[in-house]
Motif scaffolding. Sequence first.
Motif, short mmCIF file in Angstrom:
data_model
loop_
_atom_site.label_atom_id
_atom_site.label_comp_id
_atom_site.label_asym_id
_atom_site.label_seq_id
_atom_site.Cartn_x
_atom_site.Cartn_y
_atom_site.Cartn_z
N ILE A 34 39.71 11.18 17.03
CA ILE A 34 40.17 10.81 15.68
C ILE A 34 39.53 11.67 14.58
O ILE A 34 39.86 11.52 13.41
N ALA A 35 38.62 12.57 14.98
CA ALA A 35 38.03 13.47 13.99
C ALA A 35 38.72 14.84 14.02
O ALA A 35 38.40 15.71 13.21
N ASP A 36 39.65 15.03 14.96
CA ASP A 36 40.37 16.31 15.05
C ASP A 36 41.80 16.10 14.54
O ASP A 36 42.76 15.97 15.30
N ILE A 37 41.88 16.07 13.21
CA ILE A 37 43.14 15.68 12.55
C ILE A 37 44.27 16.68 12.85
O ILE A 37 45.42 16.28 13.01
N ASP A 38 43.91 17.95 13.01
CA ASP A 38 44.93 18.98 13.27
C ASP A 38 45.67 18.76 14.59
O ASP A 38 46.79 19.24 14.77
N LEU A 39 45.02 18.08 15.53
CA LEU A 39 45.64 17.91 16.86
C LEU A 39 46.41 16.59 17.02
O LEU A 39 47.00 16.34 18.07
N LEU A 40 46.41 15.76 15.96
CA LEU A 40 47.06 14.45 16.10
C LEU A 40 48.55 14.55 16.39
O LEU A 40 49.09 13.80 17.21
N ALA A 41 49.23 15.50 15.74
CA ALA A 41 50.68 15.63 15.94
C ALA A 41 50.97 16.05 17.39
O ALA A 41 51.94 15.56 18.01
N THR A 42 50.14 16.92 17.94
CA THR A 42 50.33 17.34 19.34
C THR A 42 50.09 16.15 20.27
O THR A 42 50.84 15.94 21.23
N ALA A 43 49.04 15.38 19.97
CA ALA A 43 48.74 14.20 20.80
C ALA A 43 49.93 13.23 20.75
O ALA A 43 50.34 12.69 21.78
N ARG A 44 50.47 13.02 19.55
CA ARG A 44 51.63 12.12 19.41
C ARG A 44 52.82 12.62 20.25
O ARG A 44 53.43 11.86 21.00
N ASP A 45 53.12 13.92 20.16
CA ASP A 45 54.27 14.46 20.90
C ASP A 45 54.07 14.34 22.40
O ASP A 45 55.00 13.98 23.13
N ASN B 150 38.88 7.86 19.81
CA ASN B 150 37.47 8.10 20.18
C ASN B 150 36.75 8.93 19.10
O ASN B 150 37.39 9.59 18.30
N LYS B 151 35.43 8.89 19.15
CA LYS B 151 34.53 9.62 18.24
C LYS B 151 34.46 8.95 16.88
O LYS B 151 34.38 9.63 15.85
N SER B 152 34.46 7.63 16.86
CA SER B 152 34.37 6.89 15.60
C SER B 152 33.01 7.09 14.93
O SER B 152 32.82 6.71 13.78
N ASP B 153 32.08 7.71 15.66
CA ASP B 153 30.76 8.00 15.08
C ASP B 153 30.79 9.20 14.14
O ASP B 153 29.85 9.42 13.38
N LEU B 154 31.86 10.01 14.19
CA LEU B 154 31.91 11.23 13.38
C LEU B 154 32.46 10.95 11.98
O LEU B 154 33.28 10.05 11.79
N PRO B 155 32.03 11.78 10.99
CA PRO B 155 32.62 11.63 9.65
C PRO B 155 34.03 12.26 9.65
O PRO B 155 34.43 12.85 10.66
N ASN B 156 34.75 12.13 8.59
CA ASN B 156 36.08 12.76 8.45
C ASN B 156 37.03 12.39 9.58
O ASN B 156 37.71 13.24 10.15
N LYS B 157 37.04 11.13 9.93
CA LYS B 157 37.97 10.67 10.97
C LYS B 157 39.07 9.84 10.33
O LYS B 157 38.90 9.38 9.20
N VAL B 158 40.15 9.65 11.05
CA VAL B 158 41.22 8.79 10.53
C VAL B 158 40.88 7.33 10.87
O VAL B 158 40.13 7.06 11.81
N THR B 159 41.41 6.41 10.07
CA THR B 159 41.20 4.99 10.34
C THR B 159 42.16 4.57 11.47
O THR B 159 43.08 5.32 11.81
N MET B 160 41.99 3.36 11.98
CA MET B 160 42.89 2.90 13.05
C MET B 160 44.33 2.77 12.54
O MET B 160 45.27 3.10 13.25
N ASP B 161 44.49 2.31 11.29
CA ASP B 161 45.86 2.21 10.73
C ASP B 161 46.50 3.59 10.64
O ASP B 161 47.67 3.77 10.96
N GLU B 162 45.69 4.57 10.21
CA GLU B 162 46.22 5.94 10.11
C GLU B 162 46.54 6.48 11.50
O GLU B 162 47.53 7.21 11.68
#
Length: 184
Positions: A98-109, A130-142
């Motif tokens: 959840i801290a690798d925002i650039d890869l979310l679209a690939t994960a979704r596809d 995963n990685k909720s310990d890192l800063p700059n992560k998306v929330t669960m709703d996001e």
Amino acid sequence: MAGIFRKVYDWLLRTFWATELDVTMLGLQNAGKTSLLRVLSGGEFTVDTIPTVGFNMKRVQRGHVTLKCWDLGGQPRFRPMWERYARGVDAIVFVVDIADIDLLATARDELHSLMERQSLEGIPLLVLGNKSDLPNKVTMDELIDAMDLKNIGHREVCCYGISAKEETNLEAVIQWLMKWAHNK
Ligand SMILES: Nc1nc2c(ncn2[C@@H]2O[C@H](COP(=O)(O)OP(=O)(O)OP(=O)(O)O)[C@@H](O)[C@H]2O)c(=O)[nH]1
Ligand SMILES: [Mg+2]
């Protein structure tokens, strides 16, 4: 004294009521699948992990239930084999960084193209941010929105935020997986 009864009770359960659940862990490279499985099976978290080549299997024991977990490589060259290892399992766990925002679209596809496969229809899906310990992560709703989880049908879908590193929320993961033992 109570401890002895507990041990005997657990032994009886394991011996006469043993249940094994097949679980397949998927997700893009670097999401934390191998780290999560290592921690779930009682191992230590490590920063330097080796990307999984092919797959790796570990058993996680809880009372009379054994979770037989298949952890697959997430690099593009291994993704074509995901479906084969997910066919017929009791649950699919899809891990997202959840801290690798650039890869979310690939994960979704990748998740949606897998969930469209008829061979996987009905298999319960647990998406782990995963990685909720890192800063700059998306929330669960996001995460739910980014992964378009509301449009995955024909199965039970659940989503939790976790940290394999800090062992956050891992009991919820085990409990969700264990509930499928009742169907066996
Ligand atoms: N901060 C943090 N780092 C994590 C967490 N989980 C895993 N990592 C790190 O993320 C990196 C990749 O972890 P792996 O478990 O190897 O990822 P994987 O999903 O198995 O990757 P592939 O085998 O290539 O598909 C490693 O450096 C881990 O230490 C976490 O909860 N928090
Ligand atoms: Mg791995």
